[in-house]
Scaffold this motif. Structure first.
Motif, PDB file in Angstrom:
ATOM      1  N   GLU A 168      44.874  36.734  35.088  1.00  0.00           N
ATOM      2  CA  GLU A 168      46.047  36.949  34.235  1.00  0.00           C
ATOM      3  C   GLU A 168      46.163  35.843  33.187  1.00  0.00           C
ATOM      4  O   GLU A 168      46.500  36.106  32.036  1.00  0.00           O
ATOM      5  N   LYS A 169      45.858  34.622  33.573  1.00  0.00           N
ATOM      6  CA  LYS A 169      45.911  33.493  32.648  1.00  0.00           C
ATOM      7  C   LYS A 169      44.855  33.649  31.543  1.00  0.00           C
ATOM      8  O   LYS A 169      45.139  33.428  30.370  1.00  0.00           O
ATOM      9  N   ALA A 170      43.654  34.042  31.913  1.00  0.00           N
ATOM     10  CA  ALA A 170      42.579  34.231  30.935  1.00  0.00           C
ATOM     11  C   ALA A 170      42.917  35.362  29.966  1.00  0.00           C
ATOM     12  O   ALA A 170      42.679  35.242  28.759  1.00  0.00           O
ATOM     13  N   LEU A 191      38.528  41.045  22.035  1.00  0.00           N
ATOM     14  CA  LEU A 191      38.134  40.953  23.435  1.00  0.00           C
ATOM     15  C   LEU A 191      39.258  41.473  24.334  1.00  0.00           C
ATOM     16  O   LEU A 191      39.014  42.206  25.293  1.00  0.00           O
ATOM     17  N   HIS A 192      40.479  41.133  24.001  1.00  0.00           N
ATOM     18  CA  HIS A 192      41.643  41.597  24.757  1.00  0.00           C
ATOM     19  C   HIS A 192      41.747  43.124  24.699  1.00  0.00           C
ATOM     20  O   HIS A 192      42.002  43.775  25.714  1.00  0.00           O
ATOM     21  N   LYS A 193      41.510  43.691  23.534  1.00  0.00           N
ATOM     22  CA  LYS A 193      41.579  45.149  23.365  1.00  0.00           C
ATOM     23  C   LYS A 193      40.510  45.851  24.220  1.00  0.00           C
ATOM     24  O   LYS A 193      40.784  46.853  24.874  1.00  0.00           O
ATOM     25  N   ARG A 220      32.227  39.054  31.153  1.00  0.00           N
ATOM     26  CA  ARG A 220      32.175  40.138  32.138  1.00  0.00           C
ATOM     27  C   ARG A 220      33.467  40.171  32.940  1.00  0.00           C
ATOM     28  O   ARG A 220      34.213  39.211  32.975  1.00  0.00           O
ATOM     29  N   ILE A 221      33.678  41.289  33.596  1.00  0.00           N
ATOM     30  CA  ILE A 221      34.787  41.440  34.535  1.00  0.00           C
ATOM     31  C   ILE A 221      34.172  41.704  35.905  1.00  0.00           C
ATOM     32  O   ILE A 221      33.269  42.528  36.034  1.00  0.00           O
ATOM     33  N   ILE A 222      34.605  40.964  36.896  1.00  0.00           N
ATOM     34  CA  ILE A 222      34.133  41.122  38.268  1.00  0.00           C
ATOM     35  C   ILE A 222      35.315  41.649  39.085  1.00  0.00           C
ATOM     36  O   ILE A 222      36.408  41.097  39.007  1.00  0.00           O
ATOM     37  N   TYR A 223      35.079  42.704  39.854  1.00  0.00           N
ATOM     38  CA  TYR A 223      36.178  43.312  40.604  1.00  0.00           C
ATOM     39  C   TYR A 223      35.689  43.926  41.903  1.00  0.00           C
ATOM     40  O   TYR A 223      34.511  44.251  42.046  1.00  0.00           O
ATOM     41  N   ASP A 224      36.607  44.043  42.844  1.00  0.00           N
ATOM     42  CA  ASP A 224      36.334  44.688  44.127  1.00  0.00           C
ATOM     43  C   ASP A 224      37.032  46.042  44.153  1.00  0.00           C
ATOM     44  O   ASP A 224      38.164  46.165  43.674  1.00  0.00           O
ATOM     45  N   GLN A 273      37.587  38.082  38.575  1.00  0.00           N
ATOM     46  CA  GLN A 273      37.179  37.109  37.576  1.00  0.00           C
ATOM     47  C   GLN A 273      36.896  37.803  36.250  1.00  0.00           C
ATOM     48  O   GLN A 273      36.404  38.932  36.233  1.00  0.00           O
ATOM     49  N   VAL A 274      37.230  37.143  35.166  1.00  0.00           N
ATOM     50  CA  VAL A 274      36.830  37.570  33.836  1.00  0.00           C
ATOM     51  C   VAL A 274      36.345  36.338  33.089  1.00  0.00           C
ATOM     52  O   VAL A 274      36.705  35.219  33.433  1.00  0.00           O
ATOM     53  N   GLY A 275      35.543  36.555  32.086  1.00  0.00           N
ATOM     54  CA  GLY A 275      35.106  35.431  31.269  1.00  0.00           C
ATOM     55  C   GLY A 275      33.610  35.354  31.179  1.00  0.00           C
ATOM     56  O   GLY A 275      32.899  36.302  31.486  1.00  0.00           O
ATOM     57  N   GLY A 276      33.157  34.200  30.728  1.00  0.00           N
ATOM     58  CA  GLY A 276      31.740  33.989  30.485  1.00  0.00           C
ATOM     59  C   GLY A 276      30.909  34.114  31.735  1.00  0.00           C
ATOM     60  O   GLY A 276      31.200  33.496  32.746  1.00  0.00           O
ATOM     61  N   HIS A 277      29.905  34.924  31.643  1.00  0.00           N
ATOM     62  CA  HIS A 277      29.006  35.151  32.769  1.00  0.00           C
ATOM     63  C   HIS A 277      28.109  33.938  32.993  1.00  0.00           C
ATOM     64  O   HIS A 277      27.738  33.629  34.106  1.00  0.00           O
ATOM     65  N   TYR A 278      27.766  33.254  31.913  1.00  0.00           N
ATOM     66  CA  TYR A 278      26.864  32.116  32.016  1.00  0.00           C
ATOM     67  C   TYR A 278      27.597  30.818  31.684  1.00  0.00           C
ATOM     68  O   TYR A 278      27.129  30.010  30.919  1.00  0.00           O
TER      69      TYR A 278
END
Length: 91
Positions: free
Chosen positions: A12-14, A25-27, A67-71, A83-88
């Motif tokens: 949420e902060k990111a 990116l937000h869109k 990327r977005i990581i989700y379960d 998690q969202v953000g830079g993959h590397y």
């Protein structure tokens, strides 16, 4: 089936930061979020299960770098964005 999407506090902060600093990116994130509600395993961003995630942990590209990581929890019809953000980010 409609999934309930929850986000970890750091996500949420990111997202709040992207809304101000990177509207494109937000869109794109918002577009992916809508898809997670309806079909978390298909759609834009090349969704793929992560190795070792027991078909629960998935990933999608938001941009070439982010990327977005989700379960996905089918038993409670919930998607948890971890998690969202830079993959590397370590490189």
């Amino acid at each position: 089936m409609i999934y309930h999407v929850k986000m970890m506090p750091l996500v949420e902060k990111a997202i709040a930061k992207w809304k101000k600093s990177n509207p494109l990116l937000h869109k794109k994130f918002k577009k992916i979020l809508i898809e997670l509600i309806e079909h978390p395993r298909t759609g834009i961003g090349h969704p793929e299960p992560l190795i070792g995630g027991n078909n629960i942990r998935w990933s999608r590209h938001i941009s070439a770098h982010d990327r977005i990581i989700y379960d996905i929890y089918d038993d409670v019809v919930t998607v948890l964005v971890i998690q969202v953000g830079g993959h590397y980010s370590d490189k």
